[in-house]
Design a protein around this motif. Structure first.
Motif, PDB file in Angstrom:
ATOM      1  N   PRO A 216       0.690  -1.176  -0.115  1.00 52.61           N
ATOM      2  CA  PRO A 216      -0.052  -0.029  -0.038  1.00 52.61           C
ATOM      3  C   PRO A 216       0.792   1.270  -0.128  1.00 52.61           C
ATOM      4  N   LYS A 217       2.112   1.305   0.534  1.00 48.49           N
ATOM      5  CA  LYS A 217       3.027   2.257   0.386  1.00 48.49           C
ATOM      6  C   LYS A 217       4.213   1.782   0.142  1.00 48.49           C
ATOM      7  N   LEU A 218       5.071   2.461  -0.877  1.00 47.56           N
ATOM      8  CA  LEU A 218       6.299   2.054  -1.461  1.00 47.56           C
ATOM      9  C   LEU A 218       7.250   3.226  -1.941  1.00 47.56           C
ATOM     10  N   LEU A 219       8.412   3.237  -1.683  1.00 54.41           N
ATOM     11  CA  LEU A 219       9.345   4.201  -2.098  1.00 54.41           C
ATOM     12  C   LEU A 219       9.881   3.769  -3.473  1.00 54.41           C
ATOM     13  N   ASN A 220      10.030   4.711  -4.394  1.00 56.54           N
ATOM     14  CA  ASN A 220      10.489   4.385  -5.716  1.00 56.54           C
ATOM     15  C   ASN A 220      12.011   4.126  -5.688  1.00 56.54           C
ATOM     16  N   ASP A 221      12.645   3.243  -6.584  1.00 52.84           N
ATOM     17  CA  ASP A 221      14.066   3.217  -6.701  1.00 52.84           C
ATOM     18  C   ASP A 221      14.923   4.446  -6.267  1.00 52.84           C
ATOM     19  N   ASP A 222      14.573   5.444  -6.900  1.00 50.99           N
ATOM     20  CA  ASP A 222      15.205   6.868  -6.728  1.00 50.99           C
ATOM     21  C   ASP A 222      15.321   7.472  -5.298  1.00 50.99           C
ATOM     22  N   GLY A 223      14.086   6.948  -4.621  1.00 50.68           N
ATOM     23  CA  GLY A 223      14.078   7.299  -3.422  1.00 50.68           C
ATOM     24  C   GLY A 223      13.262   8.955  -3.163  1.00 50.68           C
ATOM     25  N   ASP A 224      12.758   9.258  -4.349  1.00 57.57           N
ATOM     26  CA  ASP A 224      12.125  10.539  -4.220  1.00 57.57           C
ATOM     27  C   ASP A 224      10.729  10.499  -4.518  1.00 57.57           C
ATOM     28  N   VAL A 225       9.898   9.543  -4.848  1.00 55.02           N
ATOM     29  CA  VAL A 225       8.652   9.458  -4.851  1.00 55.02           C
ATOM     30  C   VAL A 225       7.829   8.517  -4.157  1.00 55.02           C
ATOM     31  N   MET A 226       6.972   8.497  -3.181  1.00 54.34           N
ATOM     32  CA  MET A 226       6.303   7.526  -2.533  1.00 54.34           C
ATOM     33  C   MET A 226       5.133   7.077  -3.598  1.00 54.34           C
ATOM     34  N   VAL A 227       5.064   5.749  -3.677  1.00 49.26           N
ATOM     35  CA  VAL A 227       3.759   5.257  -4.346  1.00 49.26           C
ATOM     36  C   VAL A 227       2.733   4.890  -3.253  1.00 49.26           C
ATOM     37  N   LEU A 228       1.572   5.246  -3.338  1.00 46.71           N
ATOM     38  CA  LEU A 228       0.498   4.893  -2.642  1.00 46.71           C
ATOM     39  C   LEU A 228      -0.821   4.426  -3.031  1.00 46.71           C
ATOM     40  N   ARG A 229      -1.347   3.306  -2.426  1.00 42.54           N
ATOM     41  CA  ARG A 229      -2.516   2.727  -2.907  1.00 42.54           C
ATOM     42  C   ARG A 229      -3.681   2.849  -1.840  1.00 42.54           C
ATOM     43  N   PRO A 230      -4.341   4.086  -1.951  1.00 41.73           N
ATOM     44  CA  PRO A 230      -5.367   4.129  -0.653  1.00 41.73           C
ATOM     45  C   PRO A 230      -6.391   3.362  -0.812  1.00 41.73           C
ATOM     46  N   MET A 231      -6.704   2.646  -1.883  1.00 40.99           N
ATOM     47  CA  MET A 231      -7.863   1.741  -2.115  1.00 40.99           C
ATOM     48  C   MET A 231      -7.680   0.179  -1.608  1.00 40.99           C
ATOM     49  N   ALA A 232      -6.483  -0.044  -0.993  1.00 42.82           N
ATOM     50  CA  ALA A 232      -6.201  -1.318  -0.735  1.00 42.82           C
ATOM     51  C   ALA A 232      -6.951  -2.041   0.032  1.00 42.82           C
ATOM     52  N   TYR A 233      -8.159  -1.450   0.619  1.00 43.60           N
ATOM     53  CA  TYR A 233      -9.303  -2.245   1.573  1.00 43.60           C
ATOM     54  C   TYR A 233     -10.454  -2.195   0.736  1.00 43.60           C
ATOM     55  N   CYS A 234     -10.286  -1.583  -0.344  1.00 44.32           N
ATOM     56  CA  CYS A 234     -11.635  -1.381  -0.903  1.00 44.32           C
ATOM     57  C   CYS A 234     -12.234  -2.655  -1.951  1.00 44.32           C
ATOM     58  N   ALA A 235     -13.210  -3.009  -2.085  1.00 43.18           N
ATOM     59  CA  ALA A 235     -13.477  -4.186  -3.020  1.00 43.18           C
ATOM     60  C   ALA A 235     -13.907  -3.730  -4.334  1.00 43.18           C
ATOM     61  N   GLU A 236     -13.600  -4.735  -5.262  1.00 43.44           N
ATOM     62  CA  GLU A 236     -13.778  -4.110  -6.573  1.00 43.44           C
ATOM     63  C   GLU A 236     -15.257  -4.039  -6.853  1.00 43.44           C
ATOM     64  N   GLU A 237     -16.021  -4.892  -6.315  1.00 45.68           N
ATOM     65  CA  GLU A 237     -17.510  -5.035  -6.825  1.00 45.68           C
ATOM     66  C   GLU A 237     -17.974  -3.586  -6.250  1.00 45.68           C
ATOM     67  N   ASP A 238     -17.458  -2.980  -5.171  1.00 41.50           N
ATOM     68  CA  ASP A 238     -18.028  -1.908  -4.620  1.00 41.50           C
ATOM     69  C   ASP A 238     -17.636  -0.740  -5.412  1.00 41.50           C
ATOM     70  N   LEU A 239     -16.523  -0.699  -5.775  1.00 40.01           N
ATOM     71  CA  LEU A 239     -15.968   0.493  -6.883  1.00 40.01           C
ATOM     72  C   LEU A 239     -16.817   0.408  -8.134  1.00 40.01           C
ATOM     73  N   ALA A 240     -17.162  -1.012  -8.831  1.00 43.79           N
ATOM     74  CA  ALA A 240     -17.799  -1.193  -9.925  1.00 43.79           C
ATOM     75  C   ALA A 240     -19.238  -0.365  -9.554  1.00 43.79           C
ATOM     76  N   ARG A 241     -19.903  -0.851  -8.459  1.00 41.08           N
ATOM     77  CA  ARG A 241     -21.198  -0.064  -8.265  1.00 41.08           C
ATOM     78  C   ARG A 241     -21.253   1.391  -8.074  1.00 41.08           C
ATOM     79  N   PHE A 242     -20.003   1.990  -7.636  1.00 39.31           N
ATOM     80  CA  PHE A 242     -19.880   3.224  -7.253  1.00 39.31           C
ATOM     81  C   PHE A 242     -19.662   4.045  -8.615  1.00 39.31           C
ATOM     82  N   ALA A 243     -18.972   3.444  -9.685  1.00 37.85           N
ATOM     83  CA  ALA A 243     -18.427   3.887 -11.043  1.00 37.85           C
ATOM     84  C   ALA A 243     -20.085   4.047 -11.466  1.00 37.85           C
ATOM     85  N   GLU A 244     -20.826   3.086 -11.662  1.00 33.83           N
ATOM     86  CA  GLU A 244     -21.860   3.125 -12.054  1.00 33.83           C
ATOM     87  C   GLU A 244     -22.980   4.363 -11.451  1.00 33.83           C
TER      88      GLU A 244
END
Length: 317
Positions: A216-244
């Motif tokens: 869910p949180k990762l530092l890139n190889d150069d160490g200057d940009v953090m990679v974030l995944r805030p939807m790590a706990y979100c279900a895909e089916e919920d996101l599909a209903r949300f988008a619709e």
């Protein structure tokens, strides 16, 4: 313009930081099951109880991930400036959902960061270039649209019949890191969700011979940009209903001629079958990824098996 770049940066005159209540927010009904106000992206949101429950569940999941993995750091470089996140937007349901949920948290005063949406047009045939800039501009979302013809690079280097995904992803990520630096963003935010993480885990488990998922949180190889995944706990089916429900203008993900039968699709089908036969297993599996016992695995680099010794027994006298 193959191999070239055509970028646009759009920022509204006034950006809502989520700290000052807008007239919309002040007029929001107090009842929990009533239609809520919110960012412009929610203008056509249903007023149903079921949608409000879905919205609250997704907000709760995103907020929990942000807190659990300390995604919001201190002010950039100790300068007192608010953190700035680059939100990758592909035009699929997940990235639209990510943007909407982050803006919702920002509007509620729960996310003290500045957001800029970014779409990287990779030159896929028939890509509808107008959809994302039109949508973002209409809703006053600060954004940057950039053209990089990585599609031609991928198709020239990947043998016929092989999948494009790995090389395409690496080229896209490299460009997004560059754009994050140029925009003064310390984090690149991606729309991967719970199901993506589980599929990656099983891909590595079955085909890579290692226990590894998407962090869910990762530092890139150069160490200057953090990679974030805030939807790590979100279900895909919920996101599909949300988008619709929010009527996002979805851009299809098969413009590059994505091949069927990829290993990831097989993992998705397998996990879906397990969930159908034993409901709740996806939630159980995602919990397991945060509840490891190195002493009960076989990785000698994580646990000192050689250091285990039998304690001398006390002899009663």
């Amino acid at each position: 313009m193959p191999g070239g770049m055509n970028e646009t940066l759009q920022t509204p005159d006034v950006q809502d930081t989520g700290t000052d209540p807008s007239p919309e927010r002040e007029a929001a009904p107090a009842l929990a099951d009533a239609m809520e106000a919110g960012p412009s992206l929610y203008a056509e949101a249903p007023s149903s109880v079921s949608f409000n429950k879905l919205r609250k569940r997704l907000i709760r999941n995103v907020r929990q991930a942000i807190e659990d993995f300390s995604m919001v750091g201190p002010a950039a470089g100790g300068t007192g400036k608010r953190p700035r996140w680059l939100v990758a937007l592909s035009g699929g349901k997940d990235s639209y959902g990510l943007l909407a949920l982050l803006m919702d948290l920002q509007w509620r005063g729960m996310l003290p960061v500045d957001l800029i949406a970014c779409n990287l047009d990779q030159g896929q045939p028939n890509f509808p270039k107008h959809i994302l800039p039109d949508y973002l501009t209409a809703h006053g979302v600060p954004h940057r649209i950039e053209y990089r013809d990585t599609y031609s690079v991928v198709t020239s280097k990947v043998p016929e019949g092989a999948t494009y995904c790995a090389l395409c992803s690496r080229l896209r990520r490299g460009n997004l890191y560059r754009i994050a630096r140029e925009e003064g963003c310390e984090a690149l935010v991606l729309g991967h969700h719970r199901d993506d993480i589980l599929e990656t885990f099983f891909l590595n488990f079955f085909h890579g011979g290692r226990l590894e998922a998407m962090p869910p949180k990762l530092l890139n190889d150069d160490g200057d940009v953090m990679v974030l995944r805030p939807m790590a706990y979100c279900a895909e089916e919920d996101l599909a209903r949300f988008a619709e429900a929010l009527k996002f203008p979805i851009i299809p993900c098969d413009l590059c001629g994505s091949q069927d039968g990829l290993q990831r699709n097989a993992m998705k089908l397998m996990i879906g079958d397990i969930e159908r036969r034993m409901p709740g297993r996806k939630d159980s599996m995602i919990r397991a990824l945060s509840n490891t016992r190195p002493s009960h695995l076989l990785d000698r680099s994580l646990f000192d098996f050689a250091g285990l010794t039998v304690q001398s027994r006390k002899v009663d006298t």
